[in-house]
Design a protein around this motif. Structure first.
Motif, PDB file in Angstrom:
ATOM      1  N   GLY A  55       0.816  -1.193   0.000  1.00 16.70           N
ATOM      2  CA  GLY A  55       0.000   0.000   0.000  1.00 16.70           C
ATOM      3  C   GLY A  55       0.850   1.243   0.000  1.00 16.70           C
ATOM      4  O   GLY A  55       1.973   1.247  -0.469  1.00 16.70           O
ATOM      5  N   LYS A  56       0.302   2.303   0.557  1.00 17.37           N
ATOM      6  CA  LYS A  56       0.903   3.627   0.481  1.00 17.37           C
ATOM      7  C   LYS A  56       2.332   3.658   1.004  1.00 17.37           C
ATOM      8  O   LYS A  56       3.214   4.168   0.339  1.00 17.37           O
ATOM      9  CB  LYS A  56       0.021   4.600   1.251  1.00 17.37           C
ATOM     10  N   ASP A  57       2.573   3.139   2.190  1.00 19.55           N
ATOM     11  CA  ASP A  57       3.937   3.222   2.702  1.00 19.55           C
ATOM     12  C   ASP A  57       4.595   1.855   2.900  1.00 19.55           C
ATOM     13  O   ASP A  57       5.561   1.734   3.605  1.00 19.55           O
ATOM     14  CB  ASP A  57       3.998   4.068   3.978  1.00 19.55           C
ATOM     15  N   ILE A  58       4.048   0.828   2.285  1.00 18.39           N
ATOM     16  CA  ILE A  58       4.708  -0.473   2.295  1.00 18.39           C
ATOM     17  C   ILE A  58       5.413  -0.611   0.955  1.00 18.39           C
ATOM     18  O   ILE A  58       4.781  -0.627  -0.088  1.00 18.39           O
ATOM     19  CB  ILE A  58       3.712  -1.642   2.467  1.00 18.39           C
ATOM     20  N   THR A  59       6.730  -0.670   1.003  1.00 17.93           N
ATOM     21  CA  THR A  59       7.498  -0.759  -0.240  1.00 17.93           C
ATOM     22  C   THR A  59       7.746  -2.218  -0.609  1.00 17.93           C
ATOM     23  O   THR A  59       7.591  -3.121   0.216  1.00 17.93           O
ATOM     24  CB  THR A  59       8.854  -0.047  -0.093  1.00 17.93           C
ATOM     25  N   ASP A  60       8.158  -2.418  -1.852  1.00 18.92           N
ATOM     26  CA  ASP A  60       8.510  -3.769  -2.281  1.00 18.92           C
ATOM     27  C   ASP A  60       9.685  -4.296  -1.459  1.00 18.92           C
ATOM     28  O   ASP A  60       9.765  -5.488  -1.194  1.00 18.92           O
ATOM     29  CB  ASP A  60       8.862  -3.779  -3.770  1.00 18.92           C
ATOM     30  N   THR A  61      10.576  -3.408  -1.048  1.00 21.35           N
ATOM     31  CA  THR A  61      11.710  -3.818  -0.218  1.00 21.35           C
ATOM     32  C   THR A  61      11.228  -4.332   1.139  1.00 21.35           C
ATOM     33  O   THR A  61      11.742  -5.341   1.645  1.00 21.35           O
ATOM     34  CB  THR A  61      12.701  -2.658  -0.029  1.00 21.35           C
ATOM     35  N   ASP A  62      10.233  -3.674   1.721  1.00 17.97           N
ATOM     36  CA  ASP A  62       9.656  -4.143   2.991  1.00 17.97           C
ATOM     37  C   ASP A  62       9.082  -5.542   2.833  1.00 17.97           C
ATOM     38  O   ASP A  62       9.294  -6.413   3.676  1.00 17.97           O
ATOM     39  CB  ASP A  62       8.536  -3.215   3.466  1.00 17.97           C
ATOM     40  N   LEU A  63       8.359  -5.748   1.739  1.00 22.13           N
ATOM     41  CA  LEU A  63       7.742  -7.050   1.515  1.00 22.13           C
ATOM     42  C   LEU A  63       8.771  -8.110   1.152  1.00 22.13           C
ATOM     43  O   LEU A  63       8.635  -9.263   1.542  1.00 22.13           O
ATOM     44  CB  LEU A  63       6.663  -6.935   0.448  1.00 22.13           C
ATOM     45  N   TYR A  64       9.808  -7.710   0.436  1.00 18.40           N
ATOM     46  CA  TYR A  64      10.902  -8.637   0.134  1.00 18.40           C
ATOM     47  C   TYR A  64      11.506  -9.141   1.453  1.00 18.40           C
ATOM     48  O   TYR A  64      11.685 -10.344   1.657  1.00 18.40           O
ATOM     49  CB  TYR A  64      11.960  -7.927  -0.713  1.00 18.40           C
ATOM     50  N   ASN A  65      11.791  -8.198   2.359  1.00 13.31           N
ATOM     51  CA  ASN A  65      12.354  -8.574   3.660  1.00 13.31           C
ATOM     52  C   ASN A  65      11.378  -9.432   4.462  1.00 13.31           C
ATOM     53  O   ASN A  65      11.781 -10.402   5.122  1.00 13.31           O
ATOM     54  CB  ASN A  65      12.744  -7.332   4.452  1.00 13.31           C
ATOM     55  N   LEU A  66      10.094  -9.100   4.417  1.00 13.36           N
ATOM     56  CA  LEU A  66       9.076  -9.863   5.135  1.00 13.36           C
ATOM     57  C   LEU A  66       9.066 -11.322   4.669  1.00 13.36           C
ATOM     58  O   LEU A  66       9.146 -12.242   5.491  1.00 13.36           O
ATOM     59  CB  LEU A  66       7.694  -9.244   4.911  1.00 13.36           C
ATOM     60  N   PHE A  67       8.986 -11.534   3.355  1.00 13.20           N
ATOM     61  CA  PHE A  67       8.902 -12.904   2.853  1.00 13.20           C
ATOM     62  C   PHE A  67      10.221 -13.651   3.030  1.00 13.20           C
ATOM     63  O   PHE A  67      10.229 -14.862   3.237  1.00 13.20           O
ATOM     64  CB  PHE A  67       8.425 -12.924   1.405  1.00 13.20           C
ATOM     65  N   LYS A  68      11.332 -12.933   2.970  1.00 13.30           N
ATOM     66  CA  LYS A  68      12.630 -13.569   3.207  1.00 13.30           C
ATOM     67  C   LYS A  68      12.703 -14.054   4.666  1.00 13.30           C
ATOM     68  O   LYS A  68      13.157 -15.162   4.946  1.00 13.30           O
ATOM     69  CB  LYS A  68      13.743 -12.570   2.920  1.00 13.30           C
ATOM     70  N   GLU A  69      12.242 -13.214   5.597  1.00 13.21           N
ATOM     71  CA  GLU A  69      12.234 -13.594   7.006  1.00 13.21           C
ATOM     72  C   GLU A  69      11.255 -14.740   7.265  1.00 13.21           C
ATOM     73  O   GLU A  69      11.546 -15.652   8.048  1.00 13.21           O
ATOM     74  CB  GLU A  69      11.887 -12.382   7.878  1.00 13.21           C
ATOM     75  N   LEU A  70      10.091 -14.705   6.606  1.00 13.55           N
ATOM     76  CA  LEU A  70       9.141 -15.807   6.757  1.00 13.55           C
ATOM     77  C   LEU A  70       9.743 -17.111   6.254  1.00 13.55           C
ATOM     78  O   LEU A  70       9.527 -18.176   6.846  1.00 13.55           O
ATOM     79  CB  LEU A  70       7.834 -15.504   6.012  1.00 13.55           C
ATOM     80  N   ILE A  80       3.586 -21.028  11.693  1.00 18.71           N
ATOM     81  CA  ILE A  80       3.294 -19.760  11.027  1.00 18.71           C
ATOM     82  C   ILE A  80       2.744 -18.697  11.963  1.00 18.71           C
ATOM     83  O   ILE A  80       3.099 -17.525  11.848  1.00 18.71           O
ATOM     84  CB  ILE A  80       2.377 -19.964   9.797  1.00 18.71           C
ATOM     85  N   ASP A  81       1.918 -19.074  12.925  1.00 21.75           N
ATOM     86  CA  ASP A  81       1.383 -18.051  13.817  1.00 21.75           C
ATOM     87  C   ASP A  81       2.462 -17.473  14.729  1.00 21.75           C
ATOM     88  O   ASP A  81       2.486 -16.266  14.988  1.00 21.75           O
ATOM     89  CB  ASP A  81       0.161 -18.540  14.599  1.00 21.75           C
ATOM     90  N   LYS A  82       3.387 -18.303  15.168  1.00 22.61           N
ATOM     91  CA  LYS A  82       4.513 -17.807  15.983  1.00 22.61           C
ATOM     92  C   LYS A  82       5.423 -16.924  15.124  1.00 22.61           C
ATOM     93  O   LYS A  82       5.887 -15.870  15.579  1.00 22.61           O
ATOM     94  CB  LYS A  82       5.293 -19.000  16.562  1.00 22.61           C
ATOM     95  N   ALA A  83       5.662 -17.325  13.868  1.00 27.57           N
ATOM     96  CA  ALA A  83       6.499 -16.534  12.964  1.00 27.57           C
ATOM     97  C   ALA A  83       5.875 -15.163  12.719  1.00 27.57           C
ATOM     98  O   ALA A  83       6.570 -14.142  12.762  1.00 27.57           O
ATOM     99  CB  ALA A  83       6.691 -17.273  11.644  1.00 27.57           C
ATOM    100  N   LEU A  84       4.564 -15.134  12.490  1.00 27.24           N
ATOM    101  CA  LEU A  84       3.890 -13.851  12.268  1.00 27.24           C
ATOM    102  C   LEU A  84       3.952 -12.979  13.523  1.00 27.24           C
ATOM    103  O   LEU A  84       4.159 -11.770  13.433  1.00 27.24           O
ATOM    104  CB  LEU A  84       2.443 -14.073  11.835  1.00 27.24           C
ATOM    105  N   SER A  85       3.784 -13.595  14.690  1.00 27.80           N
ATOM    106  CA  SER A  85       3.883 -12.830  15.952  1.00 27.80           C
ATOM    107  C   SER A  85       5.261 -12.205  16.104  1.00 27.80           C
ATOM    108  O   SER A  85       5.388 -11.045  16.515  1.00 27.80           O
ATOM    109  CB  SER A  85       3.596 -13.735  17.146  1.00 27.80           C
ATOM    110  N   LEU A  86       6.307 -12.969  15.775  1.00 23.44           N
ATOM    111  CA  LEU A  86       7.676 -12.433  15.854  1.00 23.44           C
ATOM    112  C   LEU A  86       7.860 -11.259  14.897  1.00 23.44           C
ATOM    113  O   LEU A  86       8.455 -10.240  15.252  1.00 23.44           O
ATOM    114  CB  LEU A  86       8.692 -13.525  15.532  1.00 23.44           C
ATOM    115  N   LEU A  87       7.333 -11.402  13.685  1.00 24.83           N
ATOM    116  CA  LEU A  87       7.483 -10.336  12.693  1.00 24.83           C
ATOM    117  C   LEU A  87       6.672  -9.098  13.054  1.00 24.83           C
ATOM    118  O   LEU A  87       7.118  -7.975  12.810  1.00 24.83           O
ATOM    119  CB  LEU A  87       7.099 -10.848  11.308  1.00 24.83           C
ATOM    120  N   ILE A  88       5.503  -9.294  13.639  1.00 25.59           N
ATOM    121  CA  ILE A  88       4.690  -8.146  14.076  1.00 25.59           C
ATOM    122  C   ILE A  88       5.464  -7.352  15.114  1.00 25.59           C
ATOM    123  O   ILE A  88       5.485  -6.124  15.081  1.00 25.59           O
ATOM    124  CB  ILE A  88       3.331  -8.617  14.631  1.00 25.59           C
ATOM    125  N   GLY A  89       6.125  -8.055  16.020  1.00 23.94           N
ATOM    126  CA  GLY A  89       6.901  -7.384  17.061  1.00 23.94           C
ATOM    127  C   GLY A  89       8.115  -6.645  16.545  1.00 23.94           C
ATOM    128  O   GLY A  89       8.567  -5.682  17.157  1.00 23.94           O
TER     129      GLY A  89
END
Length: 180
Positions: A55-70, A80-89
């Protein structure tokens, strides 16, 4: 969560607006406390003017890092729920954090991961399909890896195009200066 409401006050004056509340019940209670009668109340869908990978302030780089970390978290055996909790934090961007919180809430509520990502409105159909396939074959790590590889390619490609355009512009300006 954000809710859109249509309400009227005691004098019959109509009010439209949005309201942040943890759930529908609390949103209704807040409106009643303000002396309003609720006519319509529904969850507000995430507004996304750009339905690319963010969206507006989510860049492709942010999402690249998100999926790489996942991918790394899935490869290490974390569910997956623990992984998402870690990433939210660890996420600094509020819009991305909100999207991940929605995904986590939805999968805890019984939705598939692909459907949860799709419902945020912040991910392309390609990412959703890759997640759906990964769930179907039981290999989310590969799905996360494929999405991050694709995003990495897109980021690199855009950078190379920008560099080529800058070089061409520089040559054009240098030619004009030499001619003058």
């Amino acid at each position: 969560m954000e809710f859109e409401d249509l309400s009227i006050d005691a004098a019959g004056k109509e009010f439209k607006g949005s309201l942040a509340s943890p759930d529908l019940h609390n949103a209704r209670a807040k409106l009643r406390e303000m002396g309003l009668t609720v006519i319509e109340l529904r969850e507000r869908k995430a507004a996304s003017a750009r339905r690319v990978f963010g969206g507006k302030d989510i860049t492709d780089t942010d999402l690249y890092n998100l999926f790489k970390e996942l991918k790394v978290l899935a490869a290490s055996g974390i569910n997956i729920d623990k992984a998402l909790s870690l990433l939210i934090g660890s996420t600094a961007k509020p819009l991305l954090k909100r999207a991940l919180e929605e995904v986590l809430r939805d999968i805890k509520g019984g939705k598939s991961l692909a459907k949860a990502f799709e419902d945020t409105g912040r991910f392309t159909p390609l990412a959703v399909v890759m997640l759906r396939v990964g769930e179907g074959v039981g290999d989310l790590r590969s799905a996360f890896e494929n999405i991050s590889d694709y995003l990495g390619f897109q980021i690199k490609f855009r950078s190379e195009v920008r560099n080529a355009m800058a070089y061409t512009s520089f040559l054009g300006m240098a030619t004009v200066v030499v001619l003058i």
